[in-house]
Design a protein around this motif. Structure first.
Motif, PDB file in Angstrom:
ATOM      1  N   THR A   9      13.318   5.649  -1.601  1.00  0.00           N
ATOM      2  CA  THR A   9      12.344   6.296  -1.096  1.00  0.00           C
ATOM      3  C   THR A   9      12.104   7.617  -1.791  1.00  0.00           C
ATOM      4  O   THR A   9      12.848   8.142  -2.375  1.00  0.00           O
ATOM      5  N   LYS A  10      10.902   8.158  -1.775  1.00  0.00           N
ATOM      6  CA  LYS A  10      10.367   9.390  -2.130  1.00  0.00           C
ATOM      7  C   LYS A  10       9.999  10.097  -0.745  1.00  0.00           C
ATOM      8  O   LYS A  10       9.601  11.241  -0.663  1.00  0.00           O
ATOM      9  N   ARG A  11      10.403   9.498   0.289  1.00  0.00           N
ATOM     10  CA  ARG A  11      10.078  10.261   1.710  1.00  0.00           C
ATOM     11  C   ARG A  11      11.415  10.534   2.475  1.00  0.00           C
ATOM     12  O   ARG A  11      11.232  10.225   3.654  1.00  0.00           O
ATOM     13  N   ILE A  12      12.498  10.700   1.961  1.00  0.00           N
ATOM     14  CA  ILE A  12      13.651  10.791   2.654  1.00  0.00           C
ATOM     15  C   ILE A  12      13.667  12.079   3.659  1.00  0.00           C
ATOM     16  O   ILE A  12      14.412  11.714   4.654  1.00  0.00           O
ATOM     17  N   PHE A  68      10.229  -1.605  -2.924  1.00  0.00           N
ATOM     18  CA  PHE A  68      10.149  -0.951  -4.205  1.00  0.00           C
ATOM     19  C   PHE A  68       8.826  -0.998  -4.736  1.00  0.00           C
ATOM     20  O   PHE A  68       8.469  -0.328  -5.443  1.00  0.00           O
ATOM     21  N   ALA A  69       7.654  -1.528  -3.831  1.00  0.00           N
ATOM     22  CA  ALA A  69       6.313  -1.514  -4.417  1.00  0.00           C
ATOM     23  C   ALA A  69       5.481  -0.730  -3.210  1.00  0.00           C
ATOM     24  O   ALA A  69       4.261  -0.827  -3.174  1.00  0.00           O
ATOM     25  N   THR A  70       6.139  -0.166  -2.266  1.00  0.00           N
ATOM     26  CA  THR A  70       5.603   0.647  -1.373  1.00  0.00           C
ATOM     27  C   THR A  70       6.571   1.884  -0.878  1.00  0.00           C
ATOM     28  O   THR A  70       7.439   2.170  -1.615  1.00  0.00           O
ATOM     29  N   ASP A  71       6.549   2.456   0.072  1.00  0.00           N
ATOM     30  CA  ASP A  71       7.483   3.393   0.577  1.00  0.00           C
ATOM     31  C   ASP A  71       8.042   2.913   2.036  1.00  0.00           C
ATOM     32  O   ASP A  71       7.078   2.905   3.107  1.00  0.00           O
ATOM     33  N   PHE A  72       9.312   2.914   2.102  1.00  0.00           N
ATOM     34  CA  PHE A  72      10.142   2.316   3.660  1.00  0.00           C
ATOM     35  C   PHE A  72       9.501   3.282   4.844  1.00  0.00           C
ATOM     36  O   PHE A  72       9.489   3.032   5.850  1.00  0.00           O
ATOM     37  N   GLY A 106       0.855  -1.222  -0.117  1.00  0.00           N
ATOM     38  CA  GLY A 106      -0.311   0.006  -0.150  1.00  0.00           C
ATOM     39  C   GLY A 106       0.741   1.305  -0.131  1.00  0.00           C
ATOM     40  O   GLY A 106       2.012   1.318   0.448  1.00  0.00           O
ATOM     41  N   CYS A 107       0.373   2.406  -0.503  1.00  0.00           N
ATOM     42  CA  CYS A 107       1.028   3.660  -0.643  1.00  0.00           C
ATOM     43  C   CYS A 107       0.051   4.589  -1.097  1.00  0.00           C
ATOM     44  O   CYS A 107      -1.108   4.425  -1.411  1.00  0.00           O
ATOM     45  N   TYR A 108       0.795   5.972  -1.123  1.00  0.00           N
ATOM     46  CA  TYR A 108      -0.127   6.938  -1.636  1.00  0.00           C
ATOM     47  C   TYR A 108       0.966   7.997  -2.039  1.00  0.00           C
ATOM     48  O   TYR A 108       2.152   8.109  -1.773  1.00  0.00           O
ATOM     49  N   LYS A 109       0.566   8.923  -2.725  1.00  0.00           N
ATOM     50  CA  LYS A 109       1.253  10.038  -3.662  1.00  0.00           C
ATOM     51  C   LYS A 109       2.173  10.816  -2.475  1.00  0.00           C
ATOM     52  O   LYS A 109       1.633  11.344  -1.604  1.00  0.00           O
ATOM     53  N   ALA A 110       3.106  11.031  -2.860  1.00  0.00           N
ATOM     54  CA  ALA A 110       4.279  11.834  -2.283  1.00  0.00           C
ATOM     55  C   ALA A 110       4.594  12.926  -3.016  1.00  0.00           C
ATOM     56  O   ALA A 110       4.868  14.140  -2.664  1.00  0.00           O
ATOM     57  N   SER A 111       4.720  12.694  -4.444  1.00  0.00           N
ATOM     58  CA  SER A 111       4.980  13.908  -5.210  1.00  0.00           C
ATOM     59  C   SER A 111       4.742  13.510  -6.639  1.00  0.00           C
ATOM     60  O   SER A 111       4.153  12.496  -6.969  1.00  0.00           O
ATOM     61  N   GLY A 123       6.243  12.501  -9.162  1.00  0.00           N
ATOM     62  CA  GLY A 123       6.631  11.320  -9.825  1.00  0.00           C
ATOM     63  C   GLY A 123       5.689  10.033  -9.525  1.00  0.00           C
ATOM     64  O   GLY A 123       5.575   9.016 -10.261  1.00  0.00           O
ATOM     65  N   CYS A 124       4.912  10.268  -8.514  1.00  0.00           N
ATOM     66  CA  CYS A 124       3.870   9.197  -8.250  1.00  0.00           C
ATOM     67  C   CYS A 124       2.693   9.033  -9.140  1.00  0.00           C
ATOM     68  O   CYS A 124       1.771   8.272  -9.001  1.00  0.00           O
ATOM     69  N   THR A 125       2.425  10.253  -9.874  1.00  0.00           N
ATOM     70  CA  THR A 125       1.138  10.245 -10.898  1.00  0.00           C
ATOM     71  C   THR A 125       0.743   9.063 -11.262  1.00  0.00           C
ATOM     72  O   THR A 125      -0.454   8.754 -11.192  1.00  0.00           O
ATOM     73  N   ASN A 126       1.683   8.542 -11.920  1.00  0.00           N
ATOM     74  CA  ASN A 126       1.254   7.226 -12.752  1.00  0.00           C
ATOM     75  C   ASN A 126       1.668   5.849 -11.989  1.00  0.00           C
ATOM     76  O   ASN A 126       1.776   4.929 -12.666  1.00  0.00           O
ATOM     77  N   CYS A 127       1.927   6.130 -10.911  1.00  0.00           N
ATOM     78  CA  CYS A 127       2.444   4.494 -10.091  1.00  0.00           C
ATOM     79  C   CYS A 127       1.087   3.881  -9.996  1.00  0.00           C
ATOM     80  O   CYS A 127       0.095   4.212 -10.210  1.00  0.00           O
ATOM     81  N   TYR A 128       1.369   2.551  -9.966  1.00  0.00           N
ATOM     82  CA  TYR A 128       0.501   1.494 -10.174  1.00  0.00           C
ATOM     83  C   TYR A 128      -0.538   1.618  -9.079  1.00  0.00           C
ATOM     84  O   TYR A 128      -1.779   1.140  -9.230  1.00  0.00           O
ATOM     85  N   PHE A 129      -0.316   2.146  -7.940  1.00  0.00           N
ATOM     86  CA  PHE A 129      -1.278   2.380  -7.069  1.00  0.00           C
ATOM     87  C   PHE A 129      -2.337   3.444  -7.521  1.00  0.00           C
ATOM     88  O   PHE A 129      -3.548   3.419  -6.716  1.00  0.00           O
ATOM     89  N   TYR A 130      -2.109   4.123  -8.485  1.00  0.00           N
ATOM     90  CA  TYR A 130      -3.189   5.022  -9.048  1.00  0.00           C
ATOM     91  C   TYR A 130      -3.791   4.631 -10.491  1.00  0.00           C
ATOM     92  O   TYR A 130      -4.641   5.327 -11.000  1.00  0.00           O
ATOM     93  N   GLY A 131      -3.212   3.430 -10.788  1.00  0.00           N
ATOM     94  CA  GLY A 131      -3.704   3.160 -12.105  1.00  0.00           C
ATOM     95  C   GLY A 131      -4.681   1.823 -12.049  1.00  0.00           C
ATOM     96  O   GLY A 131      -5.256   1.768 -11.095  1.00  0.00           O
TER      97      GLY A 131
HETATM   98  S1  SF4 Z   1       5.027   3.439  -4.229  1.00  0.00           S
HETATM   99 FE1  SF4 Z   1       6.265   4.961  -4.683  1.00  0.00          FE
HETATM  100  S2  SF4 Z   1       5.740   5.915  -6.625  1.00  0.00           S
HETATM  101 FE2  SF4 Z   1       3.715   4.822  -5.720  1.00  0.00          FE
HETATM  102  S3  SF4 Z   1       2.601   6.293  -4.575  1.00  0.00           S
HETATM  103 FE3  SF4 Z   1       4.150   5.166  -3.173  1.00  0.00          FE
HETATM  104  S4  SF4 Z   1       5.974   6.606  -3.149  1.00  0.00           S
HETATM  105 FE4  SF4 Z   1       4.485   7.175  -4.928  1.00  0.00          FE
END
Ligand code: SF4
Length: 240
Positions: free
Chosen positions: A96-99, A64-68, A8-13, A15-23
């Protein structure tokens, strides 16, 4: 090898716009539902003989399929750090996108960093590079890499490469994705060459612009087309 202790994850920035969590896979992967997976304790799981399921001398890419560094995982991350400490014989790769949440739940004995932890900070545009990378470089981390993926514009990494081992670059994959321009990739390569940092162009993304022409690249060919350009800079060590 990949290890996903939670999902599970959600947008951080951007670059996340087309992440598979939103597709189209949003439902399948459970967007916004952050849950532990059944592999949560995988690195320290043992068989009946008392041996680890995962043998040593490996690279384990995690989250790689969520954020640490998701806030929802702050408590779980404490346990994961303990597992990482126990498995000094495995190299853990964390992207990570949440450094900016790096210090939250860091173990008290972290010191200058664990030797077996390699942290990757994602930056997809200049604004994020200039925000995230000074923070990234200020934290006690022994092994660092930068992932410009998905690369959304030309980025100047020059002020931020000191203390970084490696840069990875990739385009965006999917249907309504943004173009990755070969010139931006070559500029990043040049910056890395000058700074003596290894460089890997890992994939072109679905729309790749070369010599002013945008090509649509099949997802299965994006890695090979990137490789065929022959622009990687390697020191012979394996990162992934
Ligand atoms: S997995 Fe990565 S790209 Fe996808 S929403 Fe989370 S931080 Fe963004």
């Amino acid at each position: 090898m990949n290890w996903e202790p939670w999902t599970g994850c959600y947008k951080a920035s951007d670059g996340c716009t087309n992440c598979y969590f939103y597709g189209p896979h949003a439902k399948r992967y459970g967007q916004n539902m952050i849950e532990k997976t059944d592999k949560f304790d995988w690195p320290v799981r043992k068989n009946t003989k008392g041996e680890y399921h995962i043998k040593g001398n490996k690279i384990l890419a995690t989250c790689f399929a969520t954020d640490f560094f998701l806030p929802e995982a702050d408590e779980w991350r404490k346990e994961v750090w303990t597992m990482i400490k126990e498995r000094r014989d495995i190299d853990f790769l964390i992207l990570t996108k949440r450094i900016d949440r790096f210090l939250v739940s860091l173990p008290t004995d972290w010191g200058e960093g664990y030797d077996n932890v390699n942290i990757g900070c994602t930056v997809e545009n200049q604004e994020l590079a200039d925000y995230r990378l000074p923070l990234f470089l200020s934290y006690p981390i022994k092994r660092r890499f930068i992932a410009c993926a998905p690369l959304l514009e030309a980025i100047d990494l020059t002020p931020h490469l000191h203390g970084v081992d490696h840069v990875t670059v990739g385009g965006e994959t999917g249907r309504d994705v943004r173009v990755c321009d070969c010139d931006w990739v070559l500029q990043l390569r040049e910056q890395c060459a000058k700074a003596n940092v290894t460089f890997w162009f890992k994939n072109t993304g679905s729309l790749f612009k070369r010599d002013g022409v945008v090509e649509k690249i099949n997802p299965f060919k994006q890695t090979s087309v990137a490789k065929e350009l022959g622009i990687d800079i390697s020191d012979g060590k394996r990162l992934f």
